[in-house]
Design a protein around this motif. Structure first.
Motif, short mmCIF file in Angstrom:
data_model
loop_
_atom_site.label_atom_id
_atom_site.label_comp_id
_atom_site.label_asym_id
_atom_site.label_seq_id
_atom_site.Cartn_x
_atom_site.Cartn_y
_atom_site.Cartn_z
N UNK A 12 -23.55 76.44 2.37
CA UNK A 12 -24.32 75.53 1.94
C UNK A 12 -23.59 74.70 1.40
N UNK A 13 -22.69 73.50 1.98
CA UNK A 13 -21.68 72.59 1.68
C UNK A 13 -22.49 71.89 1.02
N UNK A 14 -21.62 70.56 0.80
CA UNK A 14 -22.37 69.35 -0.38
C UNK A 14 -23.47 68.74 0.55
N UNK A 68 -39.86 69.90 -10.02
CA UNK A 68 -39.02 70.23 -9.12
C UNK A 68 -37.96 69.79 -9.00
N UNK A 69 -37.89 68.46 -10.17
CA UNK A 69 -36.22 67.93 -10.19
C UNK A 69 -35.61 68.92 -11.12
N UNK A 70 -35.42 70.14 -11.84
CA UNK A 70 -35.39 70.65 -12.67
C UNK A 70 -34.90 72.06 -11.85
N UNK A 71 -35.44 72.26 -10.95
CA UNK A 71 -35.69 73.36 -9.74
C UNK A 71 -34.27 72.75 -9.02
N UNK A 72 -34.75 71.32 -8.36
CA UNK A 72 -33.48 71.13 -7.66
C UNK A 72 -32.09 70.92 -8.02
N UNK A 73 -32.34 70.26 -9.32
CA UNK A 73 -31.12 70.61 -10.44
C UNK A 73 -30.06 71.85 -10.43
N UNK A 74 -30.90 72.44 -11.01
CA UNK A 74 -30.60 74.54 -10.83
C UNK A 74 -30.30 74.68 -9.97
N UNK A 75 -30.71 74.79 -8.69
CA UNK A 75 -30.51 75.09 -7.44
C UNK A 75 -29.04 74.86 -6.84
N UNK A 76 -29.05 73.66 -6.98
CA UNK A 76 -27.91 72.85 -6.73
C UNK A 76 -26.71 73.27 -7.83
N UNK A 77 -26.83 73.40 -8.86
CA UNK A 77 -25.83 73.78 -9.53
C UNK A 77 -25.57 75.60 -9.56
N UNK A 78 -26.31 76.13 -8.98
CA UNK A 78 -25.28 77.66 -8.23
C UNK A 78 -24.86 77.80 -7.46
N UNK A 79 -25.44 76.58 -6.72
CA UNK A 79 -24.35 76.85 -4.88
C UNK A 79 -23.39 76.39 -5.31
N UNK A 80 -23.09 75.20 -5.72
CA UNK A 80 -22.28 73.88 -5.33
C UNK A 80 -21.61 73.34 -7.41
N UNK A 81 -22.19 73.94 -8.29
CA UNK A 81 -21.19 73.68 -9.61
C UNK A 81 -22.02 72.74 -9.36
N UNK A 83 -21.30 69.43 -9.60
CA UNK A 83 -21.47 68.55 -8.16
C UNK A 83 -22.68 68.98 -7.22
N UNK A 84 -23.11 69.97 -7.04
CA UNK A 84 -23.93 70.04 -6.23
C UNK A 84 -25.13 69.61 -6.76
N UNK A 85 -25.28 70.19 -8.56
CA UNK A 85 -26.59 69.55 -9.57
C UNK A 85 -26.83 67.97 -8.93
N UNK A 86 -25.50 67.13 -8.87
CA UNK A 86 -25.59 65.69 -9.19
C UNK A 86 -25.78 65.44 -7.70
N UNK A 87 -25.59 65.99 -6.49
CA UNK A 87 -25.98 66.27 -4.66
C UNK A 87 -27.46 66.00 -4.48
N UNK A 88 -28.02 67.30 -5.50
CA UNK A 88 -29.77 67.56 -5.04
C UNK A 88 -30.45 66.68 -5.68
N UNK A 89 -29.43 66.09 -7.22
CA UNK A 89 -30.55 65.31 -7.66
C UNK A 89 -30.79 63.62 -6.90
N UNK A 90 -29.49 63.56 -6.43
CA UNK A 90 -29.62 62.34 -5.96
C UNK A 90 -30.20 62.49 -4.67
#
Length: 193
Positions: A12-14, A68-81, A83-90
């Motif tokens: 799960x890279x950025x 859906x946005x909350x879930x995406x941010x949660x997934x990004x946060x759990x997978x890559x911290x 910066x992962x939450x930012x990547x998922x959100x963007x």
């Protein structure tokens, strides 16, 4: 369905995280994103297990803002911290925002045209189907009568009586936590622990 501890098919890279959420954001319309996220993150890529995903889904649904946005941010946060939450959100919100602006302008001009209206109704129905599919998946993990009773109370209060969701959820949290604790205690006694 792979087990919760199955190894990921790819890391799960950025860039991979951004690409997955960009794809979901660009082609999803009318809801149902949680079902799609489940398929992409849990089933196809195995970046998260079922339990972790459902916990992130539950948290995303009680937080303010779009689920859906909350879930995406949660997934990004759990997978890559962070910066992962930012990547998922963007990925989920960035370029699709521009597409939505264009679609809004087109809808304003051509939305009443028969085929356009029919196509939008079909897309909305597909979104409802994906959302129902995710609800059924979550219900399969529930054990006993108590979780279904809590879900039924929330459904009736929010869906039928039209009470605001956040106060309803806040009101049932203590009962839900108590029931989960009691079920866990019973399970431990049953296993001799």
């Amino acid at each position: 369905m792979p087990p919760d501890d199955a190894p990921p098919r790819s890391p799960a890279t950025l860039p991979a995280l951004l690409a997955v959420f960009l794809q979901m954001g660009m082609v999803s319309f009318g809801g149902g994103l949680s079902g799609w996220m489940h398929r992409e993150i849990v089933e196809r890529r195995r970046w998260m297990g079922e339990e972790r995903f459902l916990a992130a889904l539950a948290l995303g649904q009680v937080l303010p803002g779009p689920n859906s946005v909350n879930l995406a941010l949660q997934i990004g946060l759990q997978l890559r911290g962070g910066i992962g939450a930012v990547a998922a959100g963007i990925g989920l919100l960035g370029p699709p925002f521009l597409v939505i602006l264009v679609l809004a302008l087109l809808y304003q001009r051509y939305g009443a045209v028969g085929p356009v209206s029919t196509a939008l109704a079909g897309v909305a129905a597909a979104g409802i189907g994906l959302t129902c599919s995710m609800g059924i998946r979550a219900a399969r993990r529930m054990r006993g009568v108590a979780p279904f009773a809590v879900a039924a109370v929330v459904f009736v209060a929010v869906g039928v009586l039209k009470w605001p969701m956040i106060p309803v959820v806040l009101a049932v949290i203590p009962a839900s936590v108590a029931l989960a604790w009691r079920a866990q205690q019973r399970e431990r006694r049953g296993h001799g622990g």
